[in-house]
Write a protein that holds these residues in place. Structure first.
Motif, PDB file in Angstrom:
ATOM      1  N   ALA A 202       0.831  -1.302  -0.051  1.00 56.50           N
ATOM      2  CA  ALA A 202       0.056   0.095   0.069  1.00 56.50           C
ATOM      3  C   ALA A 202       0.941   1.200  -0.004  1.00 56.50           C
ATOM      4  CB  ALA A 202      -1.006   0.026   1.276  1.00 56.50           C
ATOM      5  N   VAL A 203       0.623   2.334  -0.584  1.00 58.61           N
ATOM      6  CA  VAL A 203       1.256   3.528  -0.903  1.00 58.61           C
ATOM      7  C   VAL A 203       0.207   4.800  -0.443  1.00 58.61           C
ATOM      8  CG1 VAL A 203       2.884   2.526  -2.301  1.00 58.61           C
ATOM      9  CG2 VAL A 203       1.116   3.788  -3.298  1.00 58.61           C
ATOM     10  N   CYS A 204       0.836   5.884  -0.102  1.00 63.27           N
ATOM     11  CA  CYS A 204       0.155   7.064   0.041  1.00 63.27           C
ATOM     12  C   CYS A 204       0.794   8.174   0.045  1.00 63.27           C
ATOM     13  CB  CYS A 204      -0.938   7.065   0.921  1.00 63.27           C
ATOM     14  SG  CYS A 204      -1.960   8.582   1.121  1.00 63.27           S
ATOM     15  N   GLY A 205       1.240   8.996  -1.110  1.00 65.31           N
ATOM     16  CA  GLY A 205       2.013  10.191  -1.089  1.00 65.31           C
ATOM     17  C   GLY A 205       1.614  10.999   0.001  1.00 65.31           C
ATOM     18  N   GLY A 206       2.583  11.754   0.765  1.00 62.51           N
ATOM     19  CA  GLY A 206       2.246  12.705   1.833  1.00 62.51           C
ATOM     20  C   GLY A 206       2.076  11.784   3.050  1.00 62.51           C
ATOM     21  N   ALA A 207       1.178  12.789   3.997  1.00 62.02           N
ATOM     22  CA  ALA A 207       0.940  12.251   5.263  1.00 62.02           C
ATOM     23  C   ALA A 207      -0.267  11.124   5.072  1.00 62.02           C
ATOM     24  CB  ALA A 207       0.466  13.285   6.001  1.00 62.02           C
ATOM     25  N   GLY A 208       0.017   9.826   5.415  1.00 63.55           N
ATOM     26  CA  GLY A 208      -0.921   8.935   5.208  1.00 63.55           C
ATOM     27  C   GLY A 208      -1.459   7.996   6.522  1.00 63.55           C
ATOM     28  N   ASP A 209      -1.140   8.502   7.733  1.00 68.58           N
ATOM     29  CA  ASP A 209      -1.525   7.598   8.686  1.00 68.58           C
ATOM     30  C   ASP A 209      -3.120   7.641   8.900  1.00 68.58           C
ATOM     31  OD1 ASP A 209      -1.937  10.168   9.987  1.00 68.58           O
ATOM     32  OD2 ASP A 209      -0.089   9.846  11.409  1.00 68.58           O
ATOM     33  N   SER A 210      -3.822   8.571   8.285  1.00 66.54           N
ATOM     34  CA  SER A 210      -5.264   8.425   8.358  1.00 66.54           C
ATOM     35  C   SER A 210      -5.881   7.086   7.808  1.00 66.54           C
ATOM     36  CB  SER A 210      -5.860   9.734   7.958  1.00 66.54           C
ATOM     37  OG  SER A 210      -5.834   9.933   6.232  1.00 66.54           O
ATOM     38  N   LEU A 211      -4.993   6.496   6.947  1.00 66.25           N
ATOM     39  CA  LEU A 211      -5.635   5.434   6.017  1.00 66.25           C
ATOM     40  C   LEU A 211      -5.055   4.070   6.652  1.00 66.25           C
ATOM     41  CD1 LEU A 211      -4.720   6.784   2.591  1.00 66.25           C
ATOM     42  CD2 LEU A 211      -6.673   7.086   3.883  1.00 66.25           C
ATOM     43  N   PHE A 212      -4.777   4.014   7.995  1.00 67.88           N
ATOM     44  CA  PHE A 212      -4.571   2.740   8.499  1.00 67.88           C
ATOM     45  C   PHE A 212      -5.512   1.602   8.410  1.00 67.88           C
ATOM     46  CE2 PHE A 212      -0.863   4.544  11.541  1.00 67.88           C
ATOM     47  CZ  PHE A 212       0.040   4.351  10.447  1.00 67.88           C
ATOM     48  N   ASP A 213      -6.624   2.177   8.623  1.00 66.41           N
ATOM     49  CA  ASP A 213      -7.734   0.955   8.447  1.00 66.41           C
ATOM     50  C   ASP A 213      -7.979   0.439   7.235  1.00 66.41           C
ATOM     51  OD1 ASP A 213      -8.658   1.407  11.369  1.00 66.41           O
ATOM     52  OD2 ASP A 213     -10.141   2.767  10.720  1.00 66.41           O
ATOM     53  N   ALA A 214      -7.944   1.314   6.074  1.00 67.13           N
ATOM     54  CA  ALA A 214      -7.845   0.846   4.627  1.00 67.13           C
ATOM     55  C   ALA A 214      -6.824  -0.259   4.553  1.00 67.13           C
ATOM     56  CB  ALA A 214      -7.713   1.736   3.834  1.00 67.13           C
ATOM     57  N   VAL A 215      -5.715   0.172   4.892  1.00 66.22           N
ATOM     58  CA  VAL A 215      -4.175  -0.717   4.731  1.00 66.22           C
ATOM     59  C   VAL A 215      -4.702  -2.151   5.288  1.00 66.22           C
ATOM     60  CG1 VAL A 215      -1.819  -0.848   5.228  1.00 66.22           C
ATOM     61  CG2 VAL A 215      -2.639   1.321   4.642  1.00 66.22           C
ATOM     62  N   ARG A 216      -5.187  -2.073   6.587  1.00 64.76           N
ATOM     63  CA  ARG A 216      -5.247  -3.252   7.172  1.00 64.76           C
ATOM     64  C   ARG A 216      -6.174  -4.162   6.332  1.00 64.76           C
ATOM     65  NH1 ARG A 216      -4.629  -0.357  12.073  1.00 64.76           N
ATOM     66  NH2 ARG A 216      -6.688  -0.045  12.221  1.00 64.76           N
ATOM     67  N   ALA A 217      -7.440  -3.572   6.092  1.00 67.36           N
ATOM     68  CA  ALA A 217      -8.603  -4.064   5.317  1.00 67.36           C
ATOM     69  C   ALA A 217      -7.965  -4.669   4.170  1.00 67.36           C
ATOM     70  CB  ALA A 217      -9.791  -3.101   5.153  1.00 67.36           C
ATOM     71  N   GLU A 218      -7.153  -4.036   3.162  1.00 65.26           N
ATOM     72  CA  GLU A 218      -6.493  -4.632   1.948  1.00 65.26           C
ATOM     73  C   GLU A 218      -5.328  -5.747   2.443  1.00 65.26           C
ATOM     74  OE1 GLU A 218      -7.203  -4.355  -0.884  1.00 65.26           O
ATOM     75  OE2 GLU A 218      -8.846  -2.503  -0.902  1.00 65.26           O
TER      76      GLU A 218
END
Length: 301
Positions: A202-218
């Motif tokens: 999983a990748v996200c340019g810039g600040a991405g710690d708000s996407l942790f739930d999506a990272v785990r779900a994937e």
């Protein structure tokens, strides 16, 4: 893409003046085609910051940040338009007096005849945006958004997740990430088993710690993003220890994660303008606008 920002000082996509230069309005229409403002997050402030729509645009400079050094470069080159990823005026202001650094930036741009356009989260979410460029650079396939756009195409949204063609160790993949990004003081930080095998990324340019739930779900094996804070990163790793240790984390420079997009973005805009019968010179800034100058680390014993 293995070069660093300072190596782009002479790199541009110069076009011979065989057709007419676009107006700023023409460039705005082309930018909207590539990076629709409807894709921007609700809190964001993309779009035109300064400039007249009827002015001709012959030179366009792309940069991550509208810093003083970047503006110097734009004005010294004779740019008619500066396109930055990060907004100059993200938060509302009630003055652009030149006594403040933001007001001074606005004054210098206007006095120098250089417009300013921001392509921020709309540039993150769009096809060919920041995270798409990262996913492509890292060699990912079967790429989809981490968080699909609420009003956009299925392939649009914030962040990306995809698969490596074959498994790599975390250490080897981290080396790949490090080699692709521009050199910055903070380097690349990694959390996880160096010998652990990873394939789903999983990748996200810039600040991405708000996407942790999506990272785990994937069910990503590793997450590459920037600006990871202590508590969110620590909590994610604690949760990972109760499972298979995933996702691992690779924390990179905010500037570096978005710098890779500048070249493809300039190329895409140049192609749209050419298709419409316009010509302009497009260049990527040579300025490394990462805010850190040096870092101290413990020596190996």
């Amino acid at each position: 893409m293995e070069d660093h920002p300072h190596e782009h000082a002479g790199t541009d996509t110069d076009r011979t003046p065989e057709t007419t230069a676009p107006t700023l309005g023409d460039v705005l229409l082309a930018a909207e085609e590539l990076w629709p403002e409807s894709l921007a997050e609700d809190w964001d402030a993309p779009g035109l910051v300064a400039g007249r729509a009827d002015r001709e645009v012959r030179r366009i400079l792309f940069a991550v940040d509208p810093t003083r050094e970047v503006i110097d470069e734009a004005l010294d080159w004779g740019a008619d338009l500066l396109i930055t990823h990060h907004p100059l005026l993200l938060k509302p202001v009630n003055s652009v007096a030149a006594t403040t650094f933001k007001g001074d930036a606005v004054h210098r741009l206007i006095e120098g005849g250089c417009a300013l356009l921001t392509v921020h989260t709309n540039g993150d979410s769009a096809v060919g945006g920041v995270s798409d460029v990262l996913a492509d650079a890292f060699g990912l396939g079967n790429v989809t958004p981490l968080v699909p756009a609420a009003a956009g195409l299925p392939e649009e949204g914030i962040g990306r997740v995809g698969d490596l063609p074959e498994a790599l160790t975390l250490a080897d993949f981290a080396e790949r990430v490090f080699g692709l990004l521009p050199a910055v003081a903070g380097g690349v930080r990694v959390a996880g088993d160096a010998a652990g095998l990873i394939r789903r990324v999983a990748v996200c340019g810039g600040a991405g710690d708000s996407l942790f739930d999506a990272v785990r779900a994937e069910r990503a094996d590793v997450y590459v993003t920037a600006d990871l804070r202590h508590h969110p990163a620590s909590e994610l790793r604690e949760r990972a220890h109760t499972g298979n240790g995933r996702p691992y984390l690779i924390d990179v420079s905010h500037f570096g994660s978005e710098w890779l997009w500048l070249g493809p973005a300039a190329g895409a805009l140049g192609n749209v303008l050419t298709d419409q019968g316009f010509t302009a010179e497009l260049r990527v800034s040579s300025v490394n606008s990462d805010p850190w100058d040096f870092v101290l680390t413990p020596g190996l014993k």
